[in-house]
Design a protein around this motif. Sequence first.
Motif, PDB file in Angstrom:
ATOM      1  N   PHE A 240       0.842  -1.193   0.000  1.00  0.00           N
ATOM      2  CA  PHE A 240       0.000   0.000   0.000  1.00  0.00           C
ATOM      3  C   PHE A 240       0.881   1.248   0.000  1.00  0.00           C
ATOM      4  N   TRP A 241       0.667   2.102  -0.981  1.00  0.00           N
ATOM      5  CA  TRP A 241       1.352   3.380  -1.084  1.00  0.00           C
ATOM      6  C   TRP A 241       0.309   4.492  -1.085  1.00  0.00           C
ATOM      7  N   TRP A 242       0.758   5.719  -1.008  1.00  0.00           N
ATOM      8  CA  TRP A 242      -0.141   6.859  -1.080  1.00  0.00           C
ATOM      9  C   TRP A 242       0.259   7.753  -2.245  1.00  0.00           C
ATOM     10  N   GLY A 243      -0.764   8.289  -2.939  1.00  0.00           N
ATOM     11  CA  GLY A 243      -0.501   9.206  -4.044  1.00  0.00           C
ATOM     12  C   GLY A 243      -0.108  10.588  -3.569  1.00  0.00           C
ATOM     13  N   ASP A 244      -0.606  10.975  -2.400  1.00  0.00           N
ATOM     14  CA  ASP A 244      -0.215  12.260  -1.827  1.00  0.00           C
ATOM     15  C   ASP A 244      -0.601  12.272  -0.362  1.00  0.00           C
ATOM     16  N   GLU A 245      -0.095  13.283   0.340  1.00  0.00           N
ATOM     17  CA  GLU A 245      -0.395  13.403   1.758  1.00  0.00           C
ATOM     18  C   GLU A 245      -0.333  14.853   2.190  1.00  0.00           C
ATOM     19  N   ARG A 246      -1.244  15.192   3.080  1.00  0.00           N
ATOM     20  CA  ARG A 246      -1.170  16.502   3.735  1.00  0.00           C
ATOM     21  C   ARG A 246      -0.082  16.415   4.796  1.00  0.00           C
ATOM     22  N   PHE A 247       0.849  17.358   4.745  1.00  0.00           N
ATOM     23  CA  PHE A 247       2.022  17.282   5.610  1.00  0.00           C
ATOM     24  C   PHE A 247       1.647  17.782   6.992  1.00  0.00           C
ATOM     25  N   LEU A 248       1.068  16.869   7.760  1.00  0.00           N
ATOM     26  CA  LEU A 248       0.527  17.142   9.091  1.00  0.00           C
ATOM     27  C   LEU A 248       1.051  16.086  10.053  1.00  0.00           C
ATOM     28  N   PRO A 249       0.867  16.295  11.368  1.00  0.00           N
ATOM     29  CA  PRO A 249       1.346  15.305  12.333  1.00  0.00           C
ATOM     30  C   PRO A 249       0.678  13.946  12.155  1.00  0.00           C
ATOM     31  N   SER A 250       1.380  12.918  12.523  1.00  0.00           N
ATOM     32  CA  SER A 250       0.844  11.562  12.464  1.00  0.00           C
ATOM     33  C   SER A 250      -0.461  11.470  13.260  1.00  0.00           C
ATOM     34  N   GLY A 251      -1.445  10.820  12.661  1.00  0.00           N
ATOM     35  CA  GLY A 251      -2.736  10.663  13.316  1.00  0.00           C
ATOM     36  C   GLY A 251      -3.683  11.821  13.135  1.00  0.00           C
ATOM     37  N   ASP A 252      -3.237  12.907  12.515  1.00  0.00           N
ATOM     38  CA  ASP A 252      -4.140  14.027  12.270  1.00  0.00           C
ATOM     39  C   ASP A 252      -5.310  13.555  11.409  1.00  0.00           C
ATOM     40  N   PRO A 253      -6.542  13.910  11.769  1.00  0.00           N
ATOM     41  CA  PRO A 253      -7.696  13.404  11.008  1.00  0.00           C
ATOM     42  C   PRO A 253      -7.727  13.860   9.562  1.00  0.00           C
ATOM     43  N   ASP A 254      -6.992  14.895   9.220  1.00  0.00           N
ATOM     44  CA  ASP A 254      -6.970  15.365   7.838  1.00  0.00           C
ATOM     45  C   ASP A 254      -5.934  14.649   6.975  1.00  0.00           C
ATOM     46  N   ARG A 255      -5.104  13.798   7.579  1.00  0.00           N
ATOM     47  CA  ARG A 255      -4.155  13.029   6.780  1.00  0.00           C
ATOM     48  C   ARG A 255      -4.873  11.908   6.017  1.00  0.00           C
ATOM     49  N   ASN A 256      -4.479  11.699   4.770  1.00  0.00           N
ATOM     50  CA  ASN A 256      -5.043  10.605   3.995  1.00  0.00           C
ATOM     51  C   ASN A 256      -4.730   9.255   4.642  1.00  0.00           C
ATOM     52  N   GLU A 257      -3.569   9.148   5.257  1.00  0.00           N
ATOM     53  CA  GLU A 257      -3.212   7.912   5.943  1.00  0.00           C
ATOM     54  C   GLU A 257      -4.208   7.601   7.049  1.00  0.00           C
ATOM     55  N   THR A 258      -4.565   8.610   7.840  1.00  0.00           N
ATOM     56  CA  THR A 258      -5.494   8.400   8.944  1.00  0.00           C
ATOM     57  C   THR A 258      -6.826   7.873   8.429  1.00  0.00           C
ATOM     58  N   GLN A 259      -7.323   8.484   7.357  1.00  0.00           N
ATOM     59  CA  GLN A 259      -8.587   8.049   6.767  1.00  0.00           C
ATOM     60  C   GLN A 259      -8.499   6.619   6.254  1.00  0.00           C
ATOM     61  N   ALA A 260      -7.429   6.299   5.533  1.00  0.00           N
ATOM     62  CA  ALA A 260      -7.301   4.968   4.941  1.00  0.00           C
ATOM     63  C   ALA A 260      -7.171   3.888   6.011  1.00  0.00           C
ATOM     64  N   ARG A 261      -6.448   4.195   7.083  1.00  0.00           N
ATOM     65  CA  ARG A 261      -6.325   3.200   8.148  1.00  0.00           C
ATOM     66  C   ARG A 261      -7.680   2.935   8.795  1.00  0.00           C
ATOM     67  N   ALA A 262      -8.425   3.990   9.094  1.00  0.00           N
ATOM     68  CA  ALA A 262      -9.713   3.826   9.766  1.00  0.00           C
ATOM     69  C   ALA A 262     -10.746   3.159   8.856  1.00  0.00           C
TER      70      ALA A 262
END
Length: 298
Positions: free
Chosen positions: A67-89
């Motif tokens: 799993f990779w990401w096409g882009d990310e908002r450069f925010l702290p880990s776990g921030d609800p606005d990060r694409n990673e946070t959304q994809a994990r949840a």
Amino acid sequence: MTVVIHDDPKLLAEATAARLIVRLTDAQAERGFASLVLTGGRIAAQIYAAVLANPARDAVDWSRVDFWWGDERFLPSGDPDRNETQARAALLDGLPVDPARVHPMPASDGPLGDDAPAAAASYARELAASAGASGGVVGGGAAGLGAAGAAAAAAGAPGLAAAGMAAVDAAAVGSIEPAGAAESGGAAGLPRFDVVLLGVGEDGHVASVFPGHPVIDETGTTASVHDSPKPPPVRVTLTLPAINTAAEVWLIAAGDGKADAVREAHTATPAALPAARVRGEHRTLWLLDRAAAASLPA
């Protein structure tokens, strides 16, 4: 290029989820593993939920999906606005994934701190290392990305006719010139991406590549984005040439707010919108609901 139109966002999400399960299963049948680039946004969250709800999801060996990401908002880990946070949840936490195969983009509170160019370069190195390990190397840099990347990124798609379901083939032409205003990751290669998922913004942006922004002409594999027209202002993204190395690129849009961008991406010459400049090496899919497709020419 193929355009597929579904009646509403729910059907779009469910059909895309089913299509994704089949594509990942096929990739694993071919070579034992699969590679997926995730996106963010409302329709992405619906697709991820539909994957979890689909009984056929167990046909995929999720422990052998990268799993990779096409882009990310450069925010702290776990921030609800990060694409990673959304994809994990919405997806990853509900699947038996191998944590070593989940590759989020760096966070602003990580070891690199708030240095976005360093974060982009770090992600490029991780991509290159994975490419070397898997043997699925796609040459990086302006020269290495070549016709599959730089040329396709500059291609337009005029003259699309769409009604219900429609398909049009379009040739990729043109070139990308380096801009220098965005920081390139400078990786030596890319792993094979079986599918890159891309949401389409109301302005026609994909990943964090925005119309009129210098990052649109970036020729490396990753870039840091500063002064983004959408908050937050600092982001990390794959570049258009990197996206265009994927076997398949799926552009997904729902709602009447996307209709103008979808129309322009398919009719404007030359192609100015980032969404008009992405191409999969083997397949490009536009997956739309009827509202997003409403302004396409008949």
